[in-house]
Design an enzyme around this catalytic site. Structure first.
Site, short mmCIF file in Angstrom:
data_model
loop_
_atom_site.label_atom_id
_atom_site.label_comp_id
_atom_site.label_asym_id
_atom_site.label_seq_id
_atom_site.Cartn_x
_atom_site.Cartn_y
_atom_site.Cartn_z
N ARG A 18 -1.44 -9.98 -6.01
CA ARG A 18 -0.54 -8.99 -6.61
C ARG A 18 0.85 -9.55 -6.89
NH1 ARG A 18 -1.45 -3.43 -5.67
NH2 ARG A 18 -3.64 -3.15 -5.25
N TYR A 52 -12.83 -11.81 -2.50
CA TYR A 52 -12.69 -12.76 -3.61
C TYR A 52 -11.49 -13.67 -3.36
CZ TYR A 52 -9.54 -8.96 -5.22
OH TYR A 52 -8.59 -7.98 -5.31
N ASP A 58 0.47 5.10 -11.30
CA ASP A 58 -0.02 5.99 -10.25
C ASP A 58 0.70 7.34 -10.25
OD1 ASP A 58 -1.86 4.15 -9.41
OD2 ASP A 58 -1.07 3.94 -7.37
P1 FAD Z 1 3.37 1.41 -7.33
O1 FAD Z 1 2.76 0.07 -7.21
O2 FAD Z 1 3.21 2.35 -6.21
O3 FAD Z 1 4.91 1.19 -7.65
C1 FAD Z 1 5.81 2.25 -7.57
C2 FAD Z 1 7.20 1.66 -7.40
O4 FAD Z 1 8.15 2.71 -7.46
C3 FAD Z 1 7.38 0.97 -6.05
O5 FAD Z 1 8.00 -0.26 -6.24
C4 FAD Z 1 8.25 1.95 -5.26
O6 FAD Z 1 9.09 1.30 -4.33
C5 FAD Z 1 9.05 2.58 -6.38
N1 FAD Z 1 9.55 3.94 -6.08
C6 FAD Z 1 8.90 4.95 -5.44
N2 FAD Z 1 9.65 6.05 -5.40
C7 FAD Z 1 10.82 5.74 -6.03
C8 FAD Z 1 12.01 6.48 -6.32
N3 FAD Z 1 12.16 7.76 -5.94
N4 FAD Z 1 13.00 5.85 -7.00
C9 FAD Z 1 12.88 4.55 -7.39
N5 FAD Z 1 11.77 3.81 -7.12
C10 FAD Z 1 10.76 4.40 -6.47
N6 FAD Z 1 -5.75 -1.71 -9.28
C11 FAD Z 1 -6.29 -2.62 -10.12
O7 FAD Z 1 -5.99 -2.60 -11.33
N7 FAD Z 1 -7.16 -3.57 -9.66
C12 FAD Z 1 -7.51 -3.65 -8.36
O8 FAD Z 1 -8.29 -4.52 -7.97
C13 FAD Z 1 -6.95 -2.70 -7.44
N8 FAD Z 1 -7.26 -2.74 -6.12
C14 FAD Z 1 -6.72 -1.82 -5.27
C15 FAD Z 1 -7.08 -1.86 -3.91
C16 FAD Z 1 -6.54 -0.95 -3.01
C17 FAD Z 1 -6.96 -1.00 -1.56
C18 FAD Z 1 -5.62 0.02 -3.49
C19 FAD Z 1 -5.00 1.01 -2.55
C20 FAD Z 1 -5.27 0.07 -4.83
C21 FAD Z 1 -5.82 -0.83 -5.74
N9 FAD Z 1 -5.49 -0.81 -7.10
C22 FAD Z 1 -6.05 -1.72 -7.97
C23 FAD Z 1 -4.58 0.22 -7.62
C24 FAD Z 1 -3.17 -0.33 -7.80
O9 FAD Z 1 -2.70 -0.91 -6.61
C25 FAD Z 1 -2.21 0.76 -8.23
O10 FAD Z 1 -2.82 1.59 -9.18
C26 FAD Z 1 -0.94 0.17 -8.82
O11 FAD Z 1 -0.30 -0.64 -7.88
C27 FAD Z 1 -0.01 1.27 -9.30
O12 FAD Z 1 1.16 0.68 -9.80
P2 FAD Z 1 2.44 1.58 -10.06
O13 FAD Z 1 3.49 0.66 -10.55
O14 FAD Z 1 2.08 2.75 -10.89
O15 FAD Z 1 2.82 2.17 -8.64
#
Ligand code: FAD
Length: 423
Positions: A106, A214, A291
């Site tokens: 990641r 993996y 997410d």
């Molecule tokens: P996040 O990664 O949650 O990032 C959100 C960011 O916002 C963070 O940096 C946080 O600090 C910040 N934040 C939160 N609240 C605030 C606020 N109020 N103000 C400012 N900043 C804030 N996906 C895949 O595509 N392939 C995979 O193989 C895969 N494997 C996974 C395995 C597991 C066990 C899990 C749990 C998930 C997996 N996922 C996978 C899903 C993936 O991890 C998430 O969907 C992805 O990380 C979402 O990214 P995001 O940027 O939307 O959210």
């Protein structure tokens, strides 16, 4: 007080990816990340052809390719008996979908996005900036961070993850706990059992559990994710999914699974949540991605990938609004375009991920026998259950598939359900 076109709440893979794609199309973006540093969990990520194809188009793929592993197969095993049930030939899949299936750390993806974002003059990156208050004034949106700073923009995009603050502006719902917990992490390959496969993604499916393995970081690290349904959660215990429960659950599995468990990190665990799909991600000058918009269970390994597809769709829809301030109606039209491309599809991925979890985790005798037989009898060249996700199928691959092609690899016995990849 700062003024930008887009304020991005959250600098994870989704937020940074979208900021980068928007900035490269001329949109000015300010990323507000609550953590003191941009960073990711020390674990792996799978990116399927639908995602790598897009990353190639936006010029990010070349940055991550040297640190990635290009596995040959995605293999599905029975975690109790140790039997191989079916596999996806990933070289064949690459030809079919015109892009590879990769696995990587990641941090390697996040750092590639971060470095590219740092080089963009249209992006301002801010850490220790937790978004707390949002006010949509109709002609602009004002965001306040925990330190009292105010930021004004034409649009606020909530990329703030599962427990999104920005989502509360759109809908009053809560993340849904599945009662499953994940232990995950990448360790030096020297630290894992030497029988582990170094060029495959292996998914072990068992009653109420699975294990995914993996290699990542060009084969230097080995990633493992152990996921199980917690009896302690069902009993209402506050401290559930404990390492003791992990050991108990996996002790009933075959030897290849059992030997994997000691090398898992135990000091951190992740309860698994998702959200109900919703019909709109937008209200006025506030919208969502990643997410925050469509948190999903990880059984299709698509959450991060789908968040990057959100960024690509936004970078198609928003730049037409031009430089300077954005007219409200034109912005609403651009966000409709974004939603038309993304909301229904991402919702379908969310719902399907739940079903895949149910199939993997069946725990009574007859459904398990049936699941295994369907996987076992699947024709390894049958992509009908994954075309919707990884497609479109390349023209030449579709043509080649017309009169039944000779199997390129030794075929597993026949089938109906295409196994979906695993996180
Ligand atoms: P996040 O990664 O949650 O990032 C959100 C960011 O916002 C963070 O940096 C946080 O600090 C910040 N934040 C939160 N609240 C605030 C606020 N109020 N103000 C400012 N900043 C804030 N996906 C895949 O595509 N392939 C995979 O193989 C895969 N494997 C996974 C395995 C597991 C066990 C899990 C749990 C998930 C997996 N996922 C996978 C899903 C993936 O991890 C998430 O969907 C992805 O990380 C979402 O990214 P995001 O940027 O939307 O959210």
């Amino acid at each position: 007080m700062s003024t930008d076109q887009v304020i991005m709440a959250g600098g994870g893979i989704g937020g940074l990816g979208a900021a980068l794609m928007l900035a490269r199309r001329g949109v000015k973006v300010r990323v507000l990340e609550r953590a003191p540093e941009f960073g990711e969990v020390g674990a792996g990520l799978q990116l399927a052809p639908n995602i790598t194809r897009m990353l190639k188009e936006v010029g990010v793929f070349d940055k991550i390719a040297p640190l990635s592993v290009f596995p040959k197969r995605l293999v599905f095993m029975n975690a109790k008996t140790g039997e191989e049930l079916t596999h996806l030939d990933l070289a064949d899949a690459e030809k079919r979908y015109g892009a590879p299936y990769i696995v990587l750390h990641r941090s390697d993806l996040l750092n590639a996005l971060l470095e590219a974002a740092q080089a963009e003059e249209n992006i301002t990156l801010q850490t220790s900036a937790k978004v707390e208050d949002v006010e949509d004034h109709g002609d602009r949106v004002v965001v306040r961070t925990a330190d009292g700073a105010e930021h004004t923009g034409e649009l606020l995009l909530g990329a703030d993850g599962l427990h999104s603050r920005v989502r509360r502006e759109i809908v009053q719902d809560e993340p849904i706990c599945s009662g499953y917990v994940a232990y995950r992490g990448a360790v030096p390959v020297e630290d894992v059992d030497r029988r582990m496969s170094m060029d495959e993604v292996v998914v072990w499916m068992g009653p109420g559990m699975h294990l995914v393995q993996y290699p990542v970081r060009a084969g230097k690290l080995y990633n493992q994710v152990a996921v199980f349904r917690s009896q302690e959660y069902l009993e209402g215990k506050e401290d559930w999914g404990t390492p003791e429960e992990l050991d108990r659950t996996y002790s009933e599995m075959c030897e290849s699974v059992r030997v994997a468990i000691p090398s898992l990190h135990r000091n951190n665990r992740w309860p698994m949540f998702d959200r109900e799909p919703i019909s709109t991600w937008t209200k006025g000058r506030v919208s969502l991605l990643g997410d925050a918009a469509h948190a999903m269970l990880q059984y299709l390994a698509q959450g991060a990938g789908q968040s990057l597809l959100d960024g690509a769709a936004l970078a198609t829809a928003l730049p037409a609004l031009g430089e300077g301030s954005w007219d409200g109606e034109a912005l609403a039209g651009a966000l409709r375009q974004y939603e038309d491309e993304r909301v229904a599809f991402a919702g379908h991925v969310q719902s399907t991920a739940r079903v895949w979890g149910d199939i993997w985790h069946v725990d009574s005798y007859v459904p398990m026998i049936l699941r295994d037989e369907v996987f076992r009898s699947r024709d390894v060249h049958d992509y009908s259950f994954v075309d919707w996700l990884y497609g479109p199928v390349q023209d030449d691959a579709a043509a080649a598939a017309e009169p039944v092609a000779e199997p390129a690899v030794v075929a597993e016995p026949a089938a109906a359900v295409e196994p979906a990849p695993a996180a």
